[in-house]
Scaffold this motif. Structure first.
Motif, mmCIF file in Angstrom:
data_model
loop_
_atom_site.group_PDB
_atom_site.id
_atom_site.type_symbol
_atom_site.label_atom_id
_atom_site.label_comp_id
_atom_site.label_asym_id
_atom_site.label_seq_id
_atom_site.Cartn_x
_atom_site.Cartn_y
_atom_site.Cartn_z
ATOM 1 N N VAL A 96 -8.223 51.414 23.312
ATOM 2 C CA VAL A 96 -8.485 49.974 23.269
ATOM 3 C C VAL A 96 -8.798 49.283 24.596
ATOM 4 O O VAL A 96 -9.507 48.268 24.599
ATOM 5 C CB VAL A 96 -7.297 49.217 22.607
ATOM 6 C CG1 VAL A 96 -7.055 49.701 21.194
ATOM 7 C CG2 VAL A 96 -6.024 49.328 23.423
ATOM 8 N N ALA A 97 -8.307 49.778 25.730
ATOM 9 C CA ALA A 97 -8.354 48.978 26.967
ATOM 10 C C ALA A 97 -9.754 48.487 27.334
ATOM 11 O O ALA A 97 -10.018 47.289 27.393
ATOM 12 C CB ALA A 97 -7.751 49.785 28.123
ATOM 13 N N GLU A 98 -10.645 49.414 27.585
ATOM 14 C CA GLU A 98 -11.988 49.030 28.047
ATOM 15 C C GLU A 98 -12.788 48.349 26.937
ATOM 16 O O GLU A 98 -13.518 47.383 27.183
ATOM 17 C CB GLU A 98 -12.733 50.274 28.537
ATOM 18 C CG GLU A 98 -14.079 49.948 29.159
ATOM 19 C CD GLU A 98 -14.752 51.168 29.761
ATOM 20 O OE1 GLU A 98 -15.844 51.017 30.333
ATOM 21 O OE2 GLU A 98 -14.192 52.274 29.650
ATOM 22 N N LEU A 99 -12.634 48.822 25.708
ATOM 23 C CA LEU A 99 -13.404 48.266 24.594
ATOM 24 C C LEU A 99 -13.023 46.813 24.351
ATOM 25 O O LEU A 99 -13.884 45.971 24.062
ATOM 26 C CB LEU A 99 -13.174 49.090 23.327
ATOM 27 C CG LEU A 99 -13.431 50.603 23.433
ATOM 28 C CD1 LEU A 99 -13.251 51.271 22.078
ATOM 29 C CD2 LEU A 99 -14.842 50.862 23.957
ATOM 30 N N LEU A 100 -11.744 46.512 24.447
ATOM 31 C CA LEU A 100 -11.296 45.131 24.257
ATOM 32 C C LEU A 100 -11.843 44.224 25.350
ATOM 33 O O LEU A 100 -12.291 43.109 25.089
ATOM 34 C CB LEU A 100 -9.765 45.062 24.249
ATOM 35 C CG LEU A 100 -9.077 45.344 22.916
ATOM 36 C CD1 LEU A 100 -7.580 45.397 23.115
ATOM 37 C CD2 LEU A 100 -9.419 44.287 21.885
ATOM 38 N N ARG A 101 -11.793 44.694 26.584
ATOM 39 C CA ARG A 101 -12.290 43.870 27.697
ATOM 40 C C ARG A 101 -13.773 43.566 27.522
ATOM 41 O O ARG A 101 -14.255 42.477 27.838
ATOM 42 C CB ARG A 101 -12.037 44.582 29.043
ATOM 43 C CG ARG A 101 -12.677 43.892 30.246
ATOM 44 C CD ARG A 101 -12.164 42.457 30.385
ATOM 45 N NE ARG A 101 -12.885 41.696 31.406
ATOM 46 C CZ ARG A 101 -14.039 41.083 31.215
ATOM 47 N NH1 ARG A 101 -14.659 41.156 30.055
ATOM 48 N NH2 ARG A 101 -14.588 40.367 32.201
ATOM 49 N N ASN A 102 -14.517 44.532 27.017
ATOM 50 C CA ASN A 102 -15.963 44.350 26.862
ATOM 51 C C ASN A 102 -16.335 43.404 25.725
ATOM 52 O O ASN A 102 -17.436 42.848 25.716
ATOM 53 C CB ASN A 102 -16.641 45.704 26.614
ATOM 54 C CG ASN A 102 -16.710 46.548 27.872
ATOM 55 O OD1 ASN A 102 -16.557 46.036 28.979
ATOM 56 N ND2 ASN A 102 -16.893 47.842 27.708
ATOM 57 N N THR A 103 -15.446 43.226 24.753
ATOM 58 C CA THR A 103 -15.820 42.456 23.564
ATOM 59 C C THR A 103 -15.088 41.123 23.434
ATOM 60 O O THR A 103 -15.415 40.332 22.556
ATOM 61 C CB THR A 103 -15.551 43.269 22.278
ATOM 62 O OG1 THR A 103 -14.212 43.770 22.323
ATOM 63 C CG2 THR A 103 -16.507 44.422 22.156
ATOM 64 N N GLY A 104 -14.091 40.852 24.290
ATOM 65 C CA GLY A 104 -13.289 39.647 24.130
ATOM 66 C C GLY A 104 -13.490 38.629 25.233
ATOM 67 O O GLY A 104 -14.240 38.824 26.180
ATOM 68 N N LYS A 105 -12.788 37.520 25.080
ATOM 69 C CA LYS A 105 -12.845 36.445 26.056
ATOM 70 C C LYS A 105 -11.453 36.156 26.612
ATOM 71 O O LYS A 105 -11.182 36.356 27.777
ATOM 72 C CB LYS A 105 -13.443 35.195 25.407
ATOM 73 C CG LYS A 105 -13.615 34.025 26.359
ATOM 74 C CD LYS A 105 -14.227 32.834 25.638
ATOM 75 C CE LYS A 105 -14.405 31.662 26.592
ATOM 76 N NZ LYS A 105 -14.917 30.460 25.902
ATOM 77 N N PHE A 106 -10.555 35.678 25.744
ATOM 78 C CA PHE A 106 -9.198 35.374 26.180
ATOM 79 C C PHE A 106 -8.126 36.051 25.323
ATOM 80 O O PHE A 106 -7.040 36.339 25.797
ATOM 81 C CB PHE A 106 -8.934 33.859 26.128
ATOM 82 C CG PHE A 106 -9.805 33.057 27.056
ATOM 83 C CD1 PHE A 106 -9.972 33.430 28.378
ATOM 84 C CD2 PHE A 106 -10.448 31.919 26.603
ATOM 85 C CE1 PHE A 106 -10.771 32.680 29.227
ATOM 86 C CE2 PHE A 106 -11.247 31.164 27.444
ATOM 87 C CZ PHE A 106 -11.409 31.540 28.763
ATOM 88 N N THR A 107 -8.414 36.264 24.033
ATOM 89 C CA THR A 107 -7.368 36.724 23.114
ATOM 90 C C THR A 107 -7.856 37.860 22.219
ATOM 91 O O THR A 107 -9.044 38.127 22.122
ATOM 92 C CB THR A 107 -6.897 35.577 22.189
ATOM 93 O OG1 THR A 107 -7.988 35.218 21.329
ATOM 94 C CG2 THR A 107 -6.455 34.358 22.974
ATOM 95 N N MET A 108 -6.889 38.484 21.545
ATOM 96 C CA MET A 108 -7.191 39.531 20.579
ATOM 97 C C MET A 108 -8.095 38.991 19.466
ATOM 98 O O MET A 108 -8.983 39.695 18.972
ATOM 99 C CB MET A 108 -5.870 40.036 19.987
ATOM 100 C CG MET A 108 -5.991 41.071 18.918
ATOM 101 S SD MET A 108 -4.377 41.502 18.243
ATOM 102 C CE MET A 108 -4.023 40.059 17.230
ATOM 103 N N ALA A 109 -7.881 37.745 19.065
ATOM 104 C CA ALA A 109 -8.682 37.153 17.982
ATOM 105 C C ALA A 109 -10.152 37.040 18.348
ATOM 106 O O ALA A 109 -11.024 37.059 17.469
ATOM 107 C CB ALA A 109 -8.126 35.772 17.616
ATOM 108 N N ASP A 110 -10.474 36.913 19.649
ATOM 109 C CA ASP A 110 -11.873 36.888 20.077
ATOM 110 C C ASP A 110 -12.586 38.170 19.650
ATOM 111 O O ASP A 110 -13.742 38.148 19.226
ATOM 112 C CB ASP A 110 -11.970 36.739 21.598
ATOM 113 C CG ASP A 110 -11.637 35.334 22.074
ATOM 114 O OD1 ASP A 110 -11.849 34.392 21.298
ATOM 115 O OD2 ASP A 110 -11.163 35.194 23.208
#
Length: 528
Positions: A96-110
């Motif tokens: 999850v680490a890199e993939l989340l950073r690439n697809t989000g803004k501030f929160t998990m809901a993004d």
């Protein structure tokens, strides 16, 4: 041992730690902070800085106070917490680490709402985020109450409850004033202090026994009423299924913890997010190896019977401070306890800003105001949310006083793994996944987890439960992970197949896949 505790020294060291961290928060804060600055520290932290801060966020009262106490009391079974918390980081790094950073803004809901129907998904994600943060917060508050009661020699529920109130008020000040930037610097300082402090304490314990860990274990066996059983599995969890359920929640929970996931948005790129996790794994790994020495050291030098004595303030959560007292006297105890207190403050600040961000950004700005809200108003709402969360955490912490904090955090991990992790993984890796699947998974996983926790022996039916006088423990396991986690995944699959996908579903899924794995478009698109 309580007669050896020096409340004056303890208060001086405590006041010094609080004053220094408050000074740092005021120094780095900006009252007119933008949303990006308040929520994500303007994405200005490097991978190593963020990795240290992640370890500061992750190494909570559960890690220091709870695990040491659990190992001192239950030996092998207590060390399962250390193993589970550490192994969990491999899941976070790989999935999850890199993939989340690439697809989000501030929160998990993004991330979840990128390719799904925004309003219902953001509401559901906020609900699960607030639930995880609440369980985590009451664990920290309960640990703080027991710790301060021990240091000041307080006895009785009321004085201990007052210390929980003080911690809650300090947390509110940290977050309202400092935002993510102030919170991050407190976490960095606290992580360094914690690892150095635990390292020194571990060296002193081994030094007492000629740097022979076998001698520590022999003394722990001699001091334990359970004898050699303290070295074997089954002392705390005689039911192997209960043991497996706890392990599953610990290993899978980290990748769904909203306050840990939010830290990935404080770095400028996916590459730095990945570096963050590598740094965090090293620091956290060293720490958890040392908990084995401290836990068995507490069993040897303090004794399980002292920790189990109802007259010992803090109970088994007091194992590490009492070990410091036995090894180095009141001054070392004061320093170790102040580090533990700083640990609690840093973690509750991180949790509070995560919960506030989720409410202000996901519910208020995106759902209620439909994205048409000035950034200043959003930050004001976030600050007011911190106050409300602080009050709730204080009430929950008072109710949970006396519970092992590592156990309480394990419940938060179960909620994260049941409600958040399935939806995150399906969103990132399954193109067919849709809004219905996300709602089934998040709400169903959360509901199942909470119901099973309420019906478990952790809440009623025995003298160590939260409500020892009640008796509605219909579910036999202390941690619901083995049932609620597979159910969360299953509900996500069922929900996807029984509901219709969005019209632009395939195009959105393809766009998210490209962004997640390459970072293309992530920087600009995620910050505006």
């Amino acid at each position: 041992m309580s007669h050896e505790i020096n409340p004056v020294i303890n208060m001086i060291v405590f006041a010094l730690f609080v004053a220094v961290t408050l000074f740092i928060v005021f120094r780095v804060s900006r009252q007119k902070a933008s949303a990006a600055e308040f929520y994500a520290g303007n994405r200005s932290f490097s991978g190593p800085q963020n990795g240290i801060a992640i370890s500061g966020d992750y190494l909570s009262a559960a890690s220091f106070l709870g695990i040491c106490g659990a190992i001192a009391m239950a030996g092998y079974d207590g060390f399962l917490y250390s193993i589970g918390f550490l192994v969990a980081w491999l899941v976070a790094l790989l999935l999850v680490a890199e993939l989340l950073r690439n697809t989000g803004k501030f929160t998990m809901a993004d991330v979840l709402s990128f390719r799904l129907n925004q309003r219902p998904v953001r509401l559901a994600a906020s609900l699960t985020t607030l639930a995880v943060c609440f369980f985590y917060l009451i664990a920290q508050m309960a640990g703080a109450g027991g710790l301060v009661a021990l240091l000041l020699g307080l006895e009785g529920k009321l004085p201990t409850a007052l210390t929980v109130v003080v911690v809650g008020l300090l947390m509110i000040v940290y977050v309202i004033v400092g935002g993510m930037k102030g919170t991050t610097w407190v976490q960095i300082i606290k992580a360094v202090l914690l690892v150095v402090g635990v390292g020194i304490l571990a060296i002193l314990v081994l030094g007492r026994y000629g740097f022979n860990f076998s001698a520590v274990l022999d003394e722990a066996i001699a001091m334990s009423p359970d004898g050699e059983a303290i070295l074997a599995p089954g002392l705390k969890y005689p039911n192997p299924v209960d043991f497996l359920s706890l392990g599953l929640a610990l290993v899978l929970g980290t990748a769904g913890l909203p306050h840990v996931l939010m830290r990935f948005y404080t770095v400028p790129s996916g590459k730095e997010a990945r570096r963050s996790v590598v740094w965090a794994i090293w620091i956290i790994g060293i720490f958890y190896v040392l908990t084995l020495i401290l836990g068995y050291g507490a069993a040897a030098l303090v004794g399980p019977e002292v920790l189990a004595d109802p007259s010992t303030p803090g109970g088994e959560n007091a194992a590490a401070p009492l070990l410091a007292l036995a090894i180095g006297g009141p001054v070392l105890m004061a320093v170790v306890s102040a580090i533990a207190f700083a640990t609690i403050l840093a973690v509750v600040a991180g949790l509070a800003i995560t919960a506030a961000t989720s409410f202000a950004h996901d519910i208020y700005a995106s759902v209620i105001r439909k994205g048409e809200v000035p950034a200043d108003d959003e930050v004001k709402i976030a600050r007011w949310t911190v106050v409300a969360i602080g009050i709730l955490a204080i009430v929950g912490g008072v109710v949970a006083l006396g519970q092992n904090v590592a156990f309480l955090v394990a419940l938060a991990f179960a909620v994260a793994a049941s409600a958040n992790l399935p939806t995150i993984l399906f969103s990132l890796f399954w193109k067919r996944f849709n809004t219905g699947g996300a709602l089934f998974s998040m709400i169903g996983g959360l509901a199942a987890c909470l119901i099973l926790i309420v019906l478990s022996p952790a809440v009623s039916g025995n003298e160590k439960a939260m409500f020892p006088g009640a008796d509605f423990d219909l579910f036999p396991l202390s941690n619901p992970g083995i049932v609620s986690i597979p159910l969360g995944f299953l509900l996500g699959i069922v929900g996807t197949f029984v509901t219709k996908s969005e019209p632009d579903h395939e195009a959105k899924a393809a766009e998210m896949e490209v962004r997640a794995f390459t970072g293309a478009g992530a920087e600009g698109a995620s910050d505006h």
